[in-house]
Design an enzyme around this catalytic site. Sequence first.
Site, PDB file in Angstrom:
ATOM      1  N   LYS A  48       7.150   3.493 -12.481  1.00  0.00           N
ATOM      2  CA  LYS A  48       6.763   2.259 -13.133  1.00  0.00           C
ATOM      3  C   LYS A  48       6.234   2.522 -14.530  1.00  0.00           C
ATOM      4  O   LYS A  48       6.125   1.613 -15.345  1.00  0.00           O
ATOM      5  CB  LYS A  48       5.635   1.581 -12.332  1.00  0.00           C
ATOM      6  CG  LYS A  48       5.964   1.273 -10.903  1.00  0.00           C
ATOM      7  CD  LYS A  48       4.664   0.743 -10.213  1.00  0.00           C
ATOM      8  CE  LYS A  48       4.843   0.702  -8.727  1.00  0.00           C
ATOM      9  NZ  LYS A  48       3.565   0.452  -8.032  1.00  0.00           N
ATOM     10  N   GLY A  49       5.852   3.767 -14.801  1.00  0.00           N
ATOM     11  CA  GLY A  49       5.117   4.078 -16.026  1.00  0.00           C
ATOM     12  C   GLY A  49       5.798   3.661 -17.322  1.00  0.00           C
ATOM     13  O   GLY A  49       5.141   3.257 -18.275  1.00  0.00           O
ATOM     14  N   ASP A 108       5.170  15.857 -19.400  1.00  0.00           N
ATOM     15  CA  ASP A 108       4.026  16.737 -19.173  1.00  0.00           C
ATOM     16  C   ASP A 108       4.579  18.149 -18.924  1.00  0.00           C
ATOM     17  O   ASP A 108       4.940  18.836 -19.876  1.00  0.00           O
ATOM     18  CB  ASP A 108       3.252  16.154 -17.983  1.00  0.00           C
ATOM     19  CG  ASP A 108       1.950  16.832 -17.696  1.00  0.00           C
ATOM     20  OD1 ASP A 108       1.169  17.037 -18.630  1.00  0.00           O
ATOM     21  OD2 ASP A 108       1.679  17.159 -16.520  1.00  0.00           O
ATOM     22  N   ARG A 170      -2.417  -0.197 -16.267  1.00  0.00           N
ATOM     23  CA  ARG A 170      -1.098  -0.360 -16.883  1.00  0.00           C
ATOM     24  C   ARG A 170      -1.107  -1.506 -17.899  1.00  0.00           C
ATOM     25  O   ARG A 170      -0.291  -1.544 -18.805  1.00  0.00           O
ATOM     26  CB  ARG A 170      -0.036  -0.666 -15.810  1.00  0.00           C
ATOM     27  CG  ARG A 170       0.193   0.458 -14.815  1.00  0.00           C
ATOM     28  CD  ARG A 170       1.468   0.204 -14.028  1.00  0.00           C
ATOM     29  NE  ARG A 170       1.548   0.990 -12.804  1.00  0.00           N
ATOM     30  CZ  ARG A 170       2.009   2.231 -12.724  1.00  0.00           C
ATOM     31  NH1 ARG A 170       2.415   2.859 -13.798  1.00  0.00           N
ATOM     32  NH2 ARG A 170       2.062   2.864 -11.558  1.00  0.00           N
TER      33      ARG A 170
HETATM   34  P1  5GP Z   1       6.228  16.049 -15.555  1.00  0.00           P
HETATM   35  O1  5GP Z   1       7.338  16.228 -14.548  1.00  0.00           O
HETATM   36  O2  5GP Z   1       6.697  16.087 -16.981  1.00  0.00           O
HETATM   37  O3  5GP Z   1       5.116  17.040 -15.301  1.00  0.00           O
HETATM   38  O4  5GP Z   1       5.576  14.684 -15.189  1.00  0.00           O
HETATM   39  C1  5GP Z   1       5.704  13.536 -15.890  1.00  0.00           C
HETATM   40  C2  5GP Z   1       5.000  12.444 -15.110  1.00  0.00           C
HETATM   41  O5  5GP Z   1       3.648  12.819 -14.824  1.00  0.00           O
HETATM   42  C3  5GP Z   1       4.898  11.176 -15.925  1.00  0.00           C
HETATM   43  O6  5GP Z   1       6.028  10.366 -15.748  1.00  0.00           O
HETATM   44  C4  5GP Z   1       3.628  10.553 -15.369  1.00  0.00           C
HETATM   45  O7  5GP Z   1       3.936   9.813 -14.207  1.00  0.00           O
HETATM   46  C5  5GP Z   1       2.771  11.724 -14.971  1.00  0.00           C
HETATM   47  N1  5GP Z   1       1.755  12.045 -16.007  1.00  0.00           N
HETATM   48  C6  5GP Z   1       1.666  13.194 -16.703  1.00  0.00           C
HETATM   49  N2  5GP Z   1       0.623  13.167 -17.565  1.00  0.00           N
HETATM   50  C7  5GP Z   1       0.051  11.943 -17.407  1.00  0.00           C
HETATM   51  C8  5GP Z   1      -1.070  11.298 -18.046  1.00  0.00           C
HETATM   52  O8  5GP Z   1      -1.762  11.804 -18.933  1.00  0.00           O
HETATM   53  N3  5GP Z   1      -1.335  10.020 -17.626  1.00  0.00           N
HETATM   54  C9  5GP Z   1      -0.613   9.399 -16.657  1.00  0.00           C
HETATM   55  N4  5GP Z   1      -0.985   8.157 -16.337  1.00  0.00           N
HETATM   56  N5  5GP Z   1       0.436   9.983 -16.051  1.00  0.00           N
HETATM   57  C10 5GP Z   1       0.771  11.244 -16.416  1.00  0.00           C
END
Ligand code: 5GP
Length: 188
Positions: A48-49, A108, A170
């Site tokens: 949903k982000g 991330d 959100r």
């Molecule tokens: P990755 O696979 O790149 O580690 O993860 C990305 C996902 O991690 C993003 O789509 C999100 O859902 C979550 N995420 C990573 N950092 C943050 C943050 O600082 N805030 C929030 N709300 N979600 C994060």
Amino acid sequence: MNTNAVIYQDLDRILVTREQIAAAVKELGEKLTEKFRGEEPIFVCILKGASVFFTDLIREIDVPLTTDFMVVSSYGSSTKSTGVVKIVKDLDKPVVGKHVVIVEDIVDSGMTLHYLKKVFANREAASVSIVTLLDKPARRRVDLKVDYSCFNIPDAFVVGYGLDFDEKYRNLPDIGVLHPRIYSDAEK
Ligand code: 5GP
């Protein structure tokens, strides 16, 4: 909503203002219009982000695009991704021969998009581009090419403009760093 609103009180600080977001989204829309001129790309929103970013972004793009939506969840705890991604809701239409643009809220570790990029390549998309609102390059654990990113941010947990903590925040129009007391309260 002004920054004295109740939910702003859970923030440590505002990192990106709604004005900065609007300007960056407009600029990105212009770049994507140039890139996909003459094409009919599929814009894929990772729910949903990315929902708030996605709906603003597509309205800044002047090509006949289509949209589709995907829900993914990564196995592991809320703070540590294992890199194994589960597709909870898949696209409605095939992407064979199409230019796919994946729209994410934040990169991330990069593991979610690394996995999704492979999925779309296996499905024989003509191309796969990655667009993200926020990027935390310091946290990257895989080699991932992010094609378009609006803001590089430091390693802090952020909420707002679609990004949540425990499904909340959100609806904040700006992006802020969540106050650490909110996590520690949640862990009690
Ligand atoms: P990755 O696979 O790149 O580690 O993860 C990305 C996902 O991690 C993003 O789509 C999100 O859902 C979550 N995420 C990573 N950092 C943050 C943050 O600082 N805030 C929030 N709300 N979600 C994060």
